[in-house]
Design an enzyme around this catalytic site. Structure first.
Site, PDB file in Angstrom:
ATOM      1  N   ASP A 195       0.862  -1.180   0.000  1.00 38.34           N
ATOM      2  CA  ASP A 195       0.000   0.000   0.000  1.00 38.34           C
ATOM      3  C   ASP A 195       0.903   1.237   0.000  1.00 38.34           C
ATOM      4  O   ASP A 195       2.014   1.194   0.520  1.00 38.34           O
ATOM      5  CB  ASP A 195      -0.890   0.015   1.246  1.00 38.34           C
ATOM      6  CG  ASP A 195      -1.877   1.181   1.206  1.00 38.34           C
ATOM      7  OD1 ASP A 195      -2.683   1.245   0.260  1.00 38.34           O
ATOM      8  OD2 ASP A 195      -1.833   2.035   2.117  1.00 38.34           O
ATOM      9  N   GLU A 218       1.067   5.501   0.700  1.00 45.25           N
ATOM     10  CA  GLU A 218       0.406   6.646   1.317  1.00 45.25           C
ATOM     11  C   GLU A 218       0.831   7.842   0.475  1.00 45.25           C
ATOM     12  O   GLU A 218       2.022   8.008   0.183  1.00 45.25           O
ATOM     13  CB  GLU A 218       0.902   6.784   2.741  1.00 45.25           C
ATOM     14  CG  GLU A 218       0.042   7.662   3.614  1.00 45.25           C
ATOM     15  CD  GLU A 218       0.651   7.772   5.003  1.00 45.25           C
ATOM     16  OE1 GLU A 218       0.030   8.425   5.835  1.00 45.25           O
ATOM     17  OE2 GLU A 218       1.747   7.225   5.222  1.00 45.25           O
ATOM     18  N   GLU A 272      -0.006  23.230  -0.337  1.00 45.03           N
ATOM     19  CA  GLU A 272      -1.350  23.195   0.253  1.00 45.03           C
ATOM     20  C   GLU A 272      -1.763  21.799   0.752  1.00 45.03           C
ATOM     21  O   GLU A 272      -2.576  21.681   1.639  1.00 45.03           O
ATOM     22  CB  GLU A 272      -2.406  23.744  -0.739  1.00 45.03           C
ATOM     23  CG  GLU A 272      -2.477  23.025  -2.060  1.00 45.03           C
ATOM     24  CD  GLU A 272      -1.559  23.700  -3.104  1.00 45.03           C
ATOM     25  OE1 GLU A 272      -1.886  23.646  -4.271  1.00 45.03           O
ATOM     26  OE2 GLU A 272      -0.518  24.267  -2.701  1.00 45.03           O
ATOM     27  N   HIS A 328      -3.688  17.084   4.341  1.00 45.00           N
ATOM     28  CA  HIS A 328      -3.448  15.697   4.729  1.00 45.00           C
ATOM     29  C   HIS A 328      -2.680  15.533   6.026  1.00 45.00           C
ATOM     30  O   HIS A 328      -2.551  14.435   6.531  1.00 45.00           O
ATOM     31  CB  HIS A 328      -2.735  14.951   3.603  1.00 45.00           C
ATOM     32  CG  HIS A 328      -3.567  14.900   2.370  1.00 45.00           C
ATOM     33  ND1 HIS A 328      -4.561  13.976   2.193  1.00 45.00           N
ATOM     34  CD2 HIS A 328      -3.570  15.684   1.282  1.00 45.00           C
ATOM     35  CE1 HIS A 328      -5.136  14.197   1.024  1.00 45.00           C
ATOM     36  NE2 HIS A 328      -4.553  15.224   0.450  1.00 45.00           N
ATOM     37  N   HIS A 387      -4.721   3.676   7.748  1.00 40.19           N
ATOM     38  CA  HIS A 387      -4.143   4.882   7.153  1.00 40.19           C
ATOM     39  C   HIS A 387      -2.663   5.056   7.469  1.00 40.19           C
ATOM     40  O   HIS A 387      -2.160   6.142   7.619  1.00 40.19           O
ATOM     41  CB  HIS A 387      -4.928   6.134   7.548  1.00 40.19           C
ATOM     42  CG  HIS A 387      -6.342   6.034   7.089  1.00 40.19           C
ATOM     43  ND1 HIS A 387      -6.677   5.857   5.768  1.00 40.19           N
ATOM     44  CD2 HIS A 387      -7.495   6.009   7.772  1.00 40.19           C
ATOM     45  CE1 HIS A 387      -7.992   5.747   5.667  1.00 40.19           C
ATOM     46  NE2 HIS A 387      -8.510   5.825   6.859  1.00 40.19           N
ATOM     47  N   ASP A 447      -2.179  -0.699   6.502  1.00 39.41           N
ATOM     48  CA  ASP A 447      -3.143  -1.032   5.450  1.00 39.41           C
ATOM     49  C   ASP A 447      -2.681  -2.238   4.639  1.00 39.41           C
ATOM     50  O   ASP A 447      -3.487  -3.060   4.224  1.00 39.41           O
ATOM     51  CB  ASP A 447      -3.373   0.168   4.523  1.00 39.41           C
ATOM     52  CG  ASP A 447      -4.425   1.127   5.095  1.00 39.41           C
ATOM     53  OD1 ASP A 447      -4.913   0.849   6.222  1.00 39.41           O
ATOM     54  OD2 ASP A 447      -4.748   2.125   4.444  1.00 39.41           O
TER      55      ASP A 447
END
Lengths: 218, 622
Positions: free
Chosen positions: A35, A37, A79, A84, A177, A182
């Site tokens: 996974d 991120e 931004e 996040h 997360h 994950d």
């Protein structure tokens, strides 16, 4: 053409050469469930933040065969930081190049598995492109697609979240997360799906890769 | 450290033997785990099969261990280890392992045992015990209780206050007095670098400050007593009292090593000692004898509850504790009867005895539960005597109720005319129960056979006992039915969610420790002693006397004794903590070690039930 071949770094050649080995029997295949991120959902614009992965062989999750890397975002838009909240502290961050290099060294010719795999593969490929390298050569299996082949699929519903799958298979949502967390959840789902699917099907790589029939649309 | 191995380490950290390991070691083991899934009925390994180079921990689900493919020997569920015995002995598997529901196993390489578990004393002790005797009650009892078998009251450790109130040597008298007032203490330790310099008491403030000798603005060191008398944390009550008398002081400072050169960890006051002395069995018995009303007795009963709590906290031997509590209960009952006779204004017309039944009769009643009692009076039925004793029964049961022993909901009490009988009537009653062993009559037997005299003419008890013993010899079928009854609650194999917990009513999802674990042992002990014509009542004494008679079954009976002790202790502790009878236990509240201890007790139940099954040839009856 041979004479046109670009000169790639050593790690890439080692990775590419691993595919020359004959592919083992299905039971012996190494799957790497992974996974990523990221700072967003667009592989072209968003940054890779971390990669987590865990190995599966013969329906067994091998904890020793794990990978985890946090990288300093390359493709970084200011931004996204606020949105996040990706600023981590205390983690050993490495450069994106280093992260990708380590990941390929870990991955070799394993079969990649991820939930909605196309996105995670695209994120890795985008990073490879920034390094002037070709795309991943591994075969890819999508747990989202596998789920569509299962008896748990609901009519007219084609898209299932990781949370939905975890709930279906009664898997605890720890470390959600976090790429490694994950990946571990996805690995558990993957194994449970294999056990479920092998009741009615003969498992093979081509079966797992084949897109689910869209029975609802026929 | 990475997320995934940490997650696995987190899962195994509370599971013995891993719970004994350091965090880093746990992480190492977790890194080597292979997570494996099994569907229901999948085989993990087979009997006689070659050993695999790993052992297993059930993470989720359940695994059955079978012998001869079909006989379930043990069920392993979450947190249980298996497959390790064969690995250590380096032979083959003696049992087959099959998933009995969907199961997730953590497979741990054999090398991890060699590297991390074998050399950790606690972990390896745990493992060795776990398959030497499959965690018999005996081993687990030793493991759980730090109890010493002998508990002389004077050697009880003094229970000092562990949060000593202190001040520094710079503190003023005024501030010191304020601290003592706010903290509501009568003494204050003056310390420097955590070491005690001296002590200030109310008395110092009265004699040295209130008299005007010292101003409240001066430093506290001018009025403190120094040096302060120190003692170590394991000082006994007797030693503490001697020390106080010798130095004519009322407070001892408890330091880490008992000298003034180490850290202050508490204060022991004369008052603390008085509190302990007040709750001492002989003082309580004296107080009972001096009681003149139900409320006086109630006061003593409450103190005895505190005493029980204190004993359990100090892990006193449960055999010792149950003896003390029974003596107090017996004295309370006797005094209640004396008071009632005084109130009636006339002496009993004939001699009689007060029978305590059930757990009180067996001298195993720890927590205050229902009263079960009866009256037995000399000779034949006689209306005048019956009227007198019924009246007495009513008065006594009322007093006991006020003291805190609830009425028996089934009215098995001396106030009920059915259980207030003459010797002749009681003999007739027991004859009927023994000769017509219906299910209901057998149920009565399990209560009334455990009678003990708490007051009155004990020769009546002997006469009734002899009568019953003789009757029993002529009625072998009765013992057989009693044996069948003793097996009505088969030993559970393990903790197994729905299998063990009650599935309906108020106690849904709780485990009934009384009927599932304790009563089977009580019933077995009663049955076997009745068979051999012995007259003990106490379950532990019953098993002990069986050991004397049947040396070849020594191990089984010893396991039963240890199991019963563990259960009694467990239930008492649980009841005290939850302010109830301790009978129903929420499984999720148990630690893995507690579950294993209880599992060990079930093994004893199983052994004794097998013995009964064979001895009374019950196979054809069941």
């Amino acid at each position: 053409m041979f004479w046109n071949r670009k000169k790639y770094p050593e790690f890439w050649n080692a990775y590419a050469n691993s595919f020359q080995h004959k592919s083992p029997a299905f039971e012996e295949l190494r799957f790497v469930v992974f996974d990523t991120e990221t700072s967003g959902l667009n592989p072209k614009e968003d940054a890779l933040l971390s990669i987590g992965a865990i190995g599966v062989r013969n329906k067994m999750i091998r904890i020793q065969d794990h990978f985890e890397a946090y990288v300093n975002p390359k493709n970084f838009k200011k931004e996204t930081v606020e949105i996040h909240g990706i600023r981590r502290s205390g983690e050993n961050k490495i450069s994106e190049e280093e992260g990708i290099k380590n990941f390929l060294g870990y991955l070799n010719n394993a079969v990649l598995v991820a939930h909605h795999a196309a996105f995670d593969v695209a994120m890795i490929n985008a990073a490879l492109k920034r390094m002037g390298l070709p795309k991943l050569k591994n075969q890819v299996i999508d747990t989202g697609n596998l789920f569509l082949k299962s008896d748990f699929k609901e009519p007219y519903k084609e898209h299932y979240s990781l949370d939905h799958l975890a709930k279906t298979f009664n898997i605890a949502l720890h470390d959600r997360h976090n790429a490694a967390g994950d990946a571990y959840i996805t690995a558990q789902i993957f194994v449970k799906l294999l056990l479920h699917l092998e009741k009615k099907n003969t498992l093979s790589l081509s079966f797992l890769k084949r897109p689910a029939k869209r029975i609802g649309l026929l | 450290m990475n997320t995934i191995p940490l997650r696995i380490a987190d899962h195994i950290k509370n599971v013995p033997p891993f719970s004994y390991l350091e965090k880093e070691t746990l992480y190492q083991i977790a890194s080597e785990v292979v997570v494996q899934y099994f569907e229901k009925d999948d085989s993990i390994f087979t009997e006689g099969g070659e050993i695999k180079d790993c052992f297993y921990l059930v993470h989720e689900g359940a695994v059955g261990l079978f012998s001869n493919e079909t006989t379930l020997v043990e069920e392993c569920d979450e947190g249980d280890l298996f497959g390790l015995r064969a690995l250590i002995r380096k032979d083959y598997y003696k049992l087959s392992a099959v998933a009995i529901e969907e199961t997730i196993l953590y497979t741990i390489p054999a090398q991890a045992y060699e590297d991390y578990l074998k050399n950790n004393r606690q972990a390896s002790d745990f493992i060795i015990n776990s398959f030497a005797n499959k965690l018999s009650g005996k081993e687990m009892h030793k493991r759980l209780s730090k109890a010493s078998e002998v508990l002389l009251e004077d050697s009880i450790r003094a229970n000092f206050s562990k949060n000593p109130i202190t001040c520094s040597d710079e503190t003023s008298i005024e501030n010191a007095a304020q601290i003592m007032t706010v903290k509501r203490v009568g003494s204050l330790i003056v310390e420097h670098d955590k070491k005690p310099l001296g002590i200030v008491t109310d008395k110092d403030l009265r004699i040295k400050v209130a008299t005007g000798k010292f101003s409240i603005k001066e430093k506290v060191i001018h009025i403190m007593s120094s040096p302060v008398i120190c003692a170590s944390p394991d000082i006994s009550i007797a030693e503490a009292q001697i020390l106080m008398m010798k130095h004519k002081i009322t407070h001892l400072c408890i330091t880490a090593d008992g000298t003034m050169d180490t850290e202050v960890i508490g204060v022991l006051s004369e008052h603390d000692i008085i509190l302990i002395r007040e709750n001492n069995p002989s003082v309580l018995i004296k107080q009972i004898k001096r009681s003149y009303s139900a409320s006086d007795l109630k006061d003593v009963k409450e103190k005895s509850n505190q005493l029980l709590q204190q004993y359990i906290q100090q892990s006193a031997s449960i055999t010792f504790v149950s003896k003390i509590i029974s003596e107090i209960n017996s004295a309370l009952t006797s005094r209640a009867i004396e008071l009632a006779i005084e109130d009636l204004g006339s002496k009993p017309p004939v001699s009689f005895t007060w029978l305590s039944l059930g757990s009180q009769g067996r001298k195993e009643q720890m927590l205050t539960t229902d009263q079960d009692n009866a009256i037995l009076y000399e000779g034949k039925a006689d209306p005048a005597s019956k009227a007198y004793f019924l009246k007495l029964g009513k008065m006594v049961t009322n007093i006991l109720h006020e003291v805190g022993f609830e009425y028996c909901p089934a009215e098995m009490m001396a106030s009920n005319e059915k259980w207030c009988l003459s010797m002749e009537e009681w003999k007739g009653q027991f004859k009927k129960w023994i000769e017509q062993p219906t299910e209901e009559n057998i149920m009565f037997c399990t209560i009334f056979f455990d009678f003990t005299s708490f007051f009155g003419n004990e020769s009546l008890i002997t006469e009734l006992n002899d009568f019953i013993t003789n009757l029993m010899k002529k009625n072998k079928i009765f013992l057989k039915l009693l044996a069948k009854n003793a097996l009505q609650n088969p030993a559970p194999l393990g903790f197994f969610r729905q299998f063990l917990v009650e599935d309906s009513g108020e106690h849904k999802n709780q485990f009934d420790i009384k009927s599932r674990a304790m009563m089977p042992l009580v019933d077995a002990a009663r049955l076997l002693t009745l068979e051999s014509g012995q007259i003990q009542r106490n379950t532990i004494e019953r098993f002990s006397s069986l050991i004397d008679d049947e040396d070849h079954n020594k191990e089984i009976y010893e396991n039963c004794i240890e199991a019963y002790k563990t259960l009694l202790e467990f239930r008492t502790d649980h009841g005290l903590n939850n302010q109830n009878s301790g009978r129903f236990i929420v499984l999720d509240d148990l630690t893995k070690l507690e579950k294993l201890a209880l599992k060990g007790c079930f093994k004893a139940v199983k052994e004794i039930q097998n013995l009964i099954m064979v001895r009374f040839q019950l196979a054809q009856l069941l």
